[in-house]
Motif scaffolding. Structure first.
Motif, PDB file in Angstrom:
ATOM      1  N   UNK A   1      -5.984 -38.178 -90.329  1.00 21.64           N
ATOM      2  CA  UNK A   1      -7.602 -37.823 -90.042  1.00 21.64           C
ATOM      3  C   UNK A   1      -7.671 -36.995 -88.827  1.00 21.64           C
ATOM      4  N   UNK A   2      -7.199 -37.438 -87.879  1.00 21.30           N
ATOM      5  CA  UNK A   2      -7.174 -36.573 -86.648  1.00 21.30           C
ATOM      6  C   UNK A   2      -6.890 -35.168 -86.781  1.00 21.30           C
ATOM      7  N   UNK A   3      -5.675 -35.036 -87.528  1.00 23.14           N
ATOM      8  CA  UNK A   3      -5.222 -33.593 -87.635  1.00 23.14           C
ATOM      9  C   UNK A   3      -6.494 -32.888 -88.523  1.00 23.14           C
ATOM     10  N   UNK A   4      -7.115 -33.623 -89.262  1.00 27.39           N
ATOM     11  CA  UNK A   4      -8.090 -32.954 -90.149  1.00 27.39           C
ATOM     12  C   UNK A   4      -9.372 -32.720 -89.247  1.00 27.39           C
ATOM     13  N   UNK A   5      -9.752 -33.540 -88.365  1.00 28.61           N
ATOM     14  CA  UNK A   5     -10.760 -33.475 -87.680  1.00 28.61           C
ATOM     15  C   UNK A   5     -10.911 -32.563 -86.773  1.00 28.61           C
TER      16      UNK A   5
ATOM     17  N   UNK B   1      -7.773 -27.481 -83.102  1.00 23.93           N
ATOM     18  CA  UNK B   1      -7.418 -27.093 -81.624  1.00 23.93           C
ATOM     19  C   UNK B   1      -6.349 -26.253 -81.471  1.00 23.93           C
ATOM     20  N   UNK B   2      -5.155 -26.422 -82.214  1.00 25.40           N
ATOM     21  CA  UNK B   2      -4.066 -25.702 -82.148  1.00 25.40           C
ATOM     22  C   UNK B   2      -4.197 -24.558 -82.578  1.00 25.40           C
ATOM     23  N   UNK B   3      -4.888 -24.177 -83.498  1.00 25.97           N
ATOM     24  CA  UNK B   3      -5.555 -22.807 -83.932  1.00 25.97           C
ATOM     25  C   UNK B   3      -6.046 -22.097 -82.859  1.00 25.97           C
ATOM     26  N   UNK B   4      -6.942 -22.820 -82.172  1.00 26.71           N
ATOM     27  CA  UNK B   4      -7.820 -22.106 -80.982  1.00 26.71           C
ATOM     28  C   UNK B   4      -6.741 -21.833 -79.961  1.00 26.71           C
ATOM     29  N   UNK B   5      -5.944 -22.752 -79.586  1.00 28.70           N
ATOM     30  CA  UNK B   5      -4.939 -22.144 -78.572  1.00 28.70           C
ATOM     31  C   UNK B   5      -4.118 -21.160 -79.025  1.00 28.70           C
ATOM     32  N   UNK B   6      -3.758 -20.931 -80.061  1.00 32.54           N
ATOM     33  CA  UNK B   6      -2.928 -19.753 -80.564  1.00 32.54           C
ATOM     34  C   UNK B   6      -3.891 -18.805 -80.516  1.00 32.54           C
TER      35      UNK B   6
END
Length: 157
Positions: free
Chosen positions: A127-131, A136-141
């Motif tokens: 759920x945390x991954x979906x939410x 966040x990881x995509x934004x970091x990259x």
């Protein structure tokens, strides 16, 4: 049990292989390609200036506002001017395996990142991954992509 997720990014950089490798294989340069709001800081005292197998690098990072975590990675594989792999030993993930690949192409270097990660807390991790974790990881990259362009120039090819 939560799932294992993956993320892959590819970026072409208009620099020589030596310049790309020198920058990305130096732990001191990680902060320059990490969003400021994450307050990323290398805290290990004996990590060396270049990546090598068995190298331990320790960080403090804020993945969420007001939440600071300790993160330790080990560089498990290195082939100079080709790739290196970092794996989390302690930190926020159950699994973190990050491959950094470099390939010489006409006019520069193709850099590919492949991350496999798993979040703790079984279905709550999913759920945390979906939410927010995946975004966040995509934004970091995305930040990293822009930071690399700022440092080395935009790909013209």
């Amino acid at each position: 049990m939560s799932k294992v997720y993956s993320l892959k990014t590819v970026q072409n950089i208009p620099v020589s292989m030596e310049s790309a490798w020198d920058f990305f294989s130096n732990p001191a340069n990680l902060a320059a390609i990490t969003p400021e709001h994450m307050k990323f800081k290398v805290i290990s005292q004996h990590h060396g200036e270049r990546m090598y197998p068995g190298q331990i690098i320790e960080y403090k990072v804020s993945p969420l506002p007001g939440f600071r975590v300790y993160w330790m990675t080990e560089i498990t594989h290195v082939e100079e001017n080709k790739f290196f792999v970092d794996e989390q030993r302690f930190g926020p993930y159950t699994l973190w395996h990050h491959q950094h690949h470099f390939k010489a192409i006409e006019g520069g270097v193709e850099m590919t990142d492949i991350v496999h990660y798993k979040i703790p807390f079984w279905f709550l991790g999913d759920i945390a991954n979906s939410v927010f974790v995946k975004q966040q990881l995509e934004q970091i990259f995305q930040f990293r992509f822009a930071a690399v362009e700022k440092l080395f120039g935009k790909w013209g090819g």
